[in-house]
Write an enzyme that holds these catalytic residues in place. Sequence first.
Site, PDB file in Angstrom:
ATOM      1  N   ASP A  13       0.813  -1.228   0.000  1.00  0.00           N
ATOM      2  CA  ASP A  13       0.000   0.000   0.000  1.00  0.00           C
ATOM      3  C   ASP A  13       0.841   1.271   0.000  1.00  0.00           C
ATOM      4  OD1 ASP A  13      -2.218  -1.673   0.109  1.00  0.00           O
ATOM      5  OD2 ASP A  13      -2.194  -1.703   2.296  1.00  0.00           O
ATOM      6  N   LYS A  16       1.743   2.254  -5.071  1.00  0.00           N
ATOM      7  CA  LYS A  16       2.283   1.733  -6.338  1.00  0.00           C
ATOM      8  C   LYS A  16       1.356   2.065  -7.508  1.00  0.00           C
ATOM      9  CE  LYS A  16       2.268  -2.311  -4.345  1.00  0.00           C
ATOM     10  NZ  LYS A  16       2.022  -1.959  -2.946  1.00  0.00           N
ATOM     11  N   GLY A  40      -4.614  -4.198  -3.853  1.00  0.00           N
ATOM     12  CA  GLY A  40      -5.613  -3.173  -4.135  1.00  0.00           C
ATOM     13  C   GLY A  40      -4.845  -1.908  -4.490  1.00  0.00           C
ATOM     14  N   HIS A  41      -4.806  -1.576  -5.765  1.00  0.00           N
ATOM     15  CA  HIS A  41      -4.025  -0.420  -6.232  1.00  0.00           C
ATOM     16  C   HIS A  41      -4.977   0.699  -6.622  1.00  0.00           C
ATOM     17  CE1 HIS A  41      -0.371  -3.179  -7.256  1.00  0.00           C
ATOM     18  NE2 HIS A  41      -0.761  -3.270  -5.994  1.00  0.00           N
ATOM     19  N   GLN A 223       1.877  -6.008  -3.332  1.00  0.00           N
ATOM     20  CA  GLN A 223       2.317  -6.167  -1.936  1.00  0.00           C
ATOM     21  C   GLN A 223       3.581  -5.321  -1.717  1.00  0.00           C
ATOM     22  OE1 GLN A 223       1.350  -9.509  -3.610  1.00  0.00           O
ATOM     23  NE2 GLN A 223      -0.546  -8.525  -3.047  1.00  0.00           N
TER      24      GLN A 223
END
Length: 428
Positions: A13, A16, A40-41, A223
């Site tokens: 988180d 990215k 989750g981007h 990650q």
Amino acid sequence: MAIDVILGLQWGDEGKGKIVDYLAKSYDVVARFQGGPNAGHTLKFDGKKFVLHTVPSGIFRAGLINLIGNGVVIDPTTLKKELENLDSAGFEYRSRLLVSKKAHLILPTHRYLDAANEAAKGKEKIGSTLKGIGPTYMDKTGRNGLRVGDILLDEFQQRYNNLKQKHLGLLEALPAIDFDLEKEEKNWFGALETLRSLKLVDGEYFINDQLSQGKKILAEGAQGSMLDIDFGTYPYVTSSNTVTAGVCSGLGVAPRTIGEVIGITKAYCTRVGSGPFPTELEDEMGELLRKEGAEFGSTTGRPRRCGWIDLPQLRYTIMLNGVTQLAITKIDVLNIFKEIKAATHYFYEGKNRMELPYDLCGVPVKPFYESFDGWQQSLADIHEFDELPAAAKGYLSFLEEKLGVPITMVSTGPERSSLILKNVGAEV
Ligand code: GDP
Ligand code: IMO
Ligand code: MG
């Protein structure tokens, strides 16, 4: 031409998605090389917000090809939902989204196994996102997995049934969890049709061919390096290699093709899920970071644990990844702080040390901090590095010096446009 890499240097988180989305305009291909829908981007531009889980963060740049590499694990149901979001927002992606036939499939029963394994661990649970990541990579390395290319085979249904039966057998030995397999299977097989309609490719040939044509490729990590299966805070990690080495096995490229490695770190630190976090603030300061940084998981919505930036930890992941440039994100979250801290070293086993112990879970380390004056002003209208307040520049110079890698990007907000480039002319 080389493959540049963007990856997280902390526990995930780091921002990215935002940085990949910004940089994608300078590339021909963006490729995900590991992880799956545990990621989750978040991307924000033109007043819109998207959270991507499986689709690479270059998808919003017209003309750019996005590859889901062989190292990724795919849940067709999640992928279908992501694509429906793109459809309803009117983005064309069909001609530009490629999926490696060697990527592994997450079955509904993989998710049940994830939940049951976590329940069996009780207080020791990993804090998994429960997306089926661990069980799917276990089947991959155990040589039982199903791959995307298998959906084109006549015997796919039979192979699915065999694996499902094996999973149901395993579930019998684990704590009971609630599930409606019939319903979920129906959705899953429906979503397979969406997957089948995409361009399924031999990703390794595709990417090497692009390289030999001189195309610019950006590999997008998921990650963070501290969640790496080999080098993270084991066993509180994910099940893939999140470090630069994972690019080679996750896309099928040789080590000599790796170019710039852009490591991302927040200006502070967060972690979601269980496991050691030496600089964690379990007080009102931690609460304030969570509030100011809106630190709630993009995939699960869970509150993220917050703390100060940790230099021994960052030096470790910079070393592992061969980082050549640093992107510092969320510096604006520190705007209101009077005092900012950075852990410079640890004390454990009777000595001050810069290195991480073999097992951060087993050896309690005491971090020592250096303090900095905050800048206590908004950075919203600042677009040049030189215009940053002296205190912010001082903090960044300190990080650059202690980490030994040039900072090339400073992110001052979630929007695509809130980014300050430094040392312009660096190879990006
Ligand atoms: P990723 O998994 O590394 O892509 O990061 P996430 O999207 O899970 O979490 C990063 C969060 O911070 C998202 O909500 C982003 O919109 C937000 N974000 C990214 N960069 C910045 C920044 O510089 N400042 C602020 N305030 N938010 C940011
Ligand atoms: P992005 O790409 C933050 C964490 C989980 C848990 C551990 C194992 O958005 O940075 P898993 O579901 O892989 O079995 O969970 O890893 N985790 C993440 N934390 N960001 C992520 O992805 C994460 N993906 C997994 O919280 O502690
Ligand atoms: Mg995330």
